[in-house]
Write a protein that holds these residues in place. Structure first.
Motif, PDB file in Angstrom:
ATOM      1  N   THR A  25       0.967  -1.304  -0.151  1.00  0.00           N
ATOM      2  CA  THR A  25       0.013   0.173  -0.066  1.00  0.00           C
ATOM      3  C   THR A  25       0.751   1.193   0.005  1.00  0.00           C
ATOM      4  OG1 THR A  25      -0.207   0.041   2.319  1.00  0.00           O
ATOM      5  CG2 THR A  25      -1.753  -1.262   1.356  1.00  0.00           C
ATOM      6  N   SER A  26       0.130   2.265  -0.561  1.00  0.00           N
ATOM      7  CA  SER A  26       0.850   3.776  -0.470  1.00  0.00           C
ATOM      8  C   SER A  26      -0.135   4.837  -0.409  1.00  0.00           C
ATOM      9  CB  SER A  26       1.833   3.825  -1.886  1.00  0.00           C
ATOM     10  OG  SER A  26       2.131   5.240  -1.844  1.00  0.00           O
ATOM     11  N   ARG A  27       0.152   5.793   0.206  1.00  0.00           N
ATOM     12  CA  ARG A  27      -0.860   6.796   0.268  1.00  0.00           C
ATOM     13  C   ARG A  27      -0.841   7.643  -1.116  1.00  0.00           C
ATOM     14  NH1 ARG A  27      -2.368   8.423   5.388  1.00  0.00           N
ATOM     15  NH2 ARG A  27      -1.128   7.359   7.168  1.00  0.00           N
ATOM     16  N   GLN A  28       0.267   7.521  -1.890  1.00  0.00           N
ATOM     17  CA  GLN A  28       0.420   8.027  -3.210  1.00  0.00           C
ATOM     18  C   GLN A  28       0.461   7.020  -4.207  1.00  0.00           C
ATOM     19  OE1 GLN A  28       3.528  10.343  -2.181  1.00  0.00           O
ATOM     20  NE2 GLN A  28       2.540  12.105  -2.083  1.00  0.00           N
ATOM     21  N   TYR A  33       5.693   2.354  -1.773  1.00  0.00           N
ATOM     22  CA  TYR A  33       4.924   1.182  -1.327  1.00  0.00           C
ATOM     23  C   TYR A  33       5.314   0.564  -0.259  1.00  0.00           C
ATOM     24  CZ  TYR A  33       1.777   2.126  -5.213  1.00  0.00           C
ATOM     25  OH  TYR A  33       0.659   2.576  -6.112  1.00  0.00           O
ATOM     26  N   GLN A  36       2.739  -5.222   2.944  1.00  0.00           N
ATOM     27  CA  GLN A  36       2.116  -5.538   3.824  1.00  0.00           C
ATOM     28  C   GLN A  36       1.750  -6.756   4.440  1.00  0.00           C
ATOM     29  OE1 GLN A  36       0.584  -2.812   5.632  1.00  0.00           O
ATOM     30  NE2 GLN A  36       1.495  -1.565   4.186  1.00  0.00           N
TER      31      GLN A  36
END
Length: 74
Positions: A25-28, A33, A36
């Motif tokens: 996952t990434s916020r952008q 990344y 997880q």
């Protein structure tokens, strides 16, 4: 994202016995990344996630053929 990961840092020569599918996952969208979890352990690769048009659920298609045991390079 879902991606193939080659374990033990062995490179492409050993991908047929040492690849697995991971979730990151990434916020952008352009990263960075962070991995997880492992979704499908060796041997699995080529994850493709789509939305099922009938149910709206996410479905993953992948190539998978678990060996007896992974081969760790020397």
């Amino acid at each position: 994202m879902y991606a193939s990961e080659i374990i033990w840092g062995c490179g492409l020569y050993y991908w047929t016995t040492n690849s697995r599918v991971v979730h990151a996952t990434s916020r952008q969208v352009d990263g960075p990344y962070i991995r997880q979890r492992v979704v499908v352990d060796v041997f699995a690769h080529e994850p493709n996630v789509i939305v099922d048009p009938m149910t709206g659920q996410y479905v993953m298609f992948l190539t998978m053929a678990p060996p007896d045991h992974p081969v760790k390079p020397i």
